[in-house]
Design a protein around this motif. Structure first.
Motif, mmCIF file in Angstrom:
data_model
loop_
_atom_site.group_PDB
_atom_site.id
_atom_site.type_symbol
_atom_site.label_atom_id
_atom_site.label_comp_id
_atom_site.label_asym_id
_atom_site.label_seq_id
_atom_site.Cartn_x
_atom_site.Cartn_y
_atom_site.Cartn_z
ATOM 1 N N SER A 47 -1.316 13.775 3.148
ATOM 2 C CA SER A 47 -1.404 13.136 4.462
ATOM 3 C C SER A 47 -1.397 11.620 4.320
ATOM 4 O O SER A 47 -0.769 10.913 5.121
ATOM 5 N N VAL A 48 -2.081 11.114 3.308
ATOM 6 C CA VAL A 48 -2.092 9.666 3.056
ATOM 7 C C VAL A 48 -0.672 9.157 2.852
ATOM 8 O O VAL A 48 -0.232 8.187 3.487
ATOM 9 N N ASN A 49 0.076 9.816 1.967
ATOM 10 C CA ASN A 49 1.448 9.384 1.677
ATOM 11 C C ASN A 49 2.341 9.465 2.912
ATOM 12 O O ASN A 49 3.148 8.560 3.177
ATOM 13 N N LYS A 50 2.204 10.517 3.685
ATOM 14 C CA LYS A 50 3.023 10.704 4.884
ATOM 15 C C LYS A 50 2.723 9.618 5.927
ATOM 16 O O LYS A 50 3.645 8.994 6.473
ATOM 17 N N ILE A 51 1.447 9.373 6.184
ATOM 18 C CA ILE A 51 1.064 8.394 7.200
ATOM 19 C C ILE A 51 1.446 6.984 6.769
ATOM 20 O O ILE A 51 1.915 6.170 7.591
ATOM 21 N N LEU A 52 1.262 6.669 5.494
ATOM 22 C CA LEU A 52 1.635 5.331 5.021
ATOM 23 C C LEU A 52 3.131 5.095 5.180
ATOM 24 O O LEU A 52 3.558 4.001 5.576
ATOM 25 N N SER A 53 3.937 6.091 4.878
ATOM 26 C CA SER A 53 5.392 5.954 5.047
ATOM 27 C C SER A 53 5.750 5.743 6.518
ATOM 28 O O SER A 53 6.587 4.902 6.858
ATOM 29 N N TRP A 63 -3.360 -2.522 -2.159
ATOM 30 C CA TRP A 63 -3.417 -1.078 -2.358
ATOM 31 C C TRP A 63 -4.714 -0.659 -3.053
ATOM 32 O O TRP A 63 -5.255 0.415 -2.779
ATOM 33 N N GLU A 64 -5.246 -1.526 -3.939
ATOM 34 C CA GLU A 64 -6.512 -1.216 -4.599
ATOM 35 C C GLU A 64 -7.672 -1.245 -3.605
ATOM 36 O O GLU A 64 -8.574 -0.402 -3.648
ATOM 37 N N LEU A 65 -7.649 -2.221 -2.710
ATOM 38 C CA LEU A 65 -8.669 -2.296 -1.672
ATOM 39 C C LEU A 65 -8.633 -1.049 -0.791
ATOM 40 O O LEU A 65 -9.667 -0.458 -0.469
ATOM 41 N N ILE A 107 0.842 -1.205 0.000
ATOM 42 C CA ILE A 107 0.000 0.000 0.000
ATOM 43 C C ILE A 107 0.875 1.253 0.000
ATOM 44 O O ILE A 107 0.646 2.197 -0.754
ATOM 45 N N ALA A 108 1.908 1.245 0.842
ATOM 46 C CA ALA A 108 2.787 2.415 0.959
ATOM 47 C C ALA A 108 3.570 2.671 -0.321
ATOM 48 O O ALA A 108 4.000 3.808 -0.577
ATOM 49 N N ALA A 109 3.758 1.640 -1.143
ATOM 50 C CA ALA A 109 4.534 1.788 -2.373
ATOM 51 C C ALA A 109 3.803 2.607 -3.431
ATOM 52 O O ALA A 109 4.420 3.113 -4.377
ATOM 53 N N LYS A 110 2.490 2.739 -3.283
ATOM 54 C CA LYS A 110 1.700 3.479 -4.263
ATOM 55 C C LYS A 110 1.592 4.943 -3.838
ATOM 56 O O LYS A 110 0.921 5.271 -2.855
#
Length: 273
Positions: A232-238, A210-212, A188-191
């Motif tokens: 925020s999505v990208n930051k939190i996933l990382s 990641w699609e889910l 998920i974080a890779a996307k």
């Protein structure tokens, strides 16, 4: 408009009746009250997480209520029929992200009205439905990112006894499921900056984690009437991935914030603004 479902006098009547249940019967009316009280909790939790009462929420478990008035059906048979046909349980009918979201609420709201089921949805997944990690971990992450971490609520002492699949029974067993969860987190974080509108797969069994995750966010965006904050999505996933990479197995969380009972508010979700 938020409805005062679990704070009502009607709920107190249901609780009083459901507490009369015992394995030797009579169980019809207590089971009916228990299920109806659970429906109220489901609707309240749905409103808290998504800001709406959906048609699926209104119809949730309604088949069980009708079957309780069928005299020739035993209680265990009612449970079997319900679980076999309702898509918020794991069966052939379960094929949409919305079904997974309904299953999440079903797990999560149990702690509000069922003293024997105190776990949140994330802990329920990891203790009882480990085989579903690849499809439910992304849903847990999208709906309640603050609950998703290497730290997991523990089972009560009663349910630990004789439970062969207890998550913390052996480090090797724990590591197997942790690696699967970490793989989900990494995929998920890779996307980054994904084009959410471009997701076209609708059957959950054809989707990657990641699609889910992003499909769930998109549905939540509509229901909550908020916008996805992709930065925020990208930051939190990382940050989540970095946290998961610090451990090799799930850690037992001695104490976590209990499930909130709040029929008025919309939950804070850092993926939206």
């Amino acid at each position: 408009m938020a409805l005062q479902l679990l704070n009502s006098k009607f709920r107190r009547i249901l609780t009083k009746e459901s507490e009369k249940w015992n394995p030797n019967g009579p169980w019809r009316l207590p089971s009916f009250a228990y299920t109806l009280e659970h429906k109220l909790a489901f609707l309240e939790r749905e409103h808290y997480l998504f800001g709406i009462y959906s048609a699926d929420g209104v119809l949730h478990d309604i088949d069980k209520l009708f079957m309780y008035f069928t005299p020739f059906l035993a209680e265990n048979k009612i449970q079997q029929i319900h679980r076999r046909h309702q898509p918020h349980h794991i069966n052939r009918a379960q094929n949409r992200v919305q079904h997974l979201m309904e299953m999440y609420i079903d797990w999560d709201c149990a702690a509000i009205t069922k003293p024997d089921k105190p776990l949140d949805a994330y802990a329920t997944l990891l203790h009882f439905y480990q085989e579903q990690i690849m499809i439910m971990f992304p849903i847990c992450l999208a709906i309640a990112p603050d609950r998703v971490s290497p730290f997991v609520m523990d089972l009560d002492e009663r349910r630990k006894k004789g439970y062969n699949a207890y998550l913390f029974q052996a480090e090797a067993y724990n590591r197997i499921w942790y690696q699967r969860a970490r793989f989900c987190m990494a995929s998920i974080a890779a996307k980054k900056n994904v084009q959410i509108e471009a997701l076209i797969n609708t059957n959950i069994h054809h989707m990657d984690p990641w699609e889910l995750f992003y499909n769930c966010l998109k549905i939540m965006e509509r229901r909550r009437n908020q916008k996805i904050d992709i930065d925020s999505v990208n930051k939190i996933l990382s940050e989540k991935l970095e946290l998961f990479n610090q451990y090799q197995s799930f850690q037992c969380a001695k104490k976590l914030e209990p499930i909130k009972h709040d029929y008025k508010a919309l939950s804070t979700n850092p993926f939206f603004f």
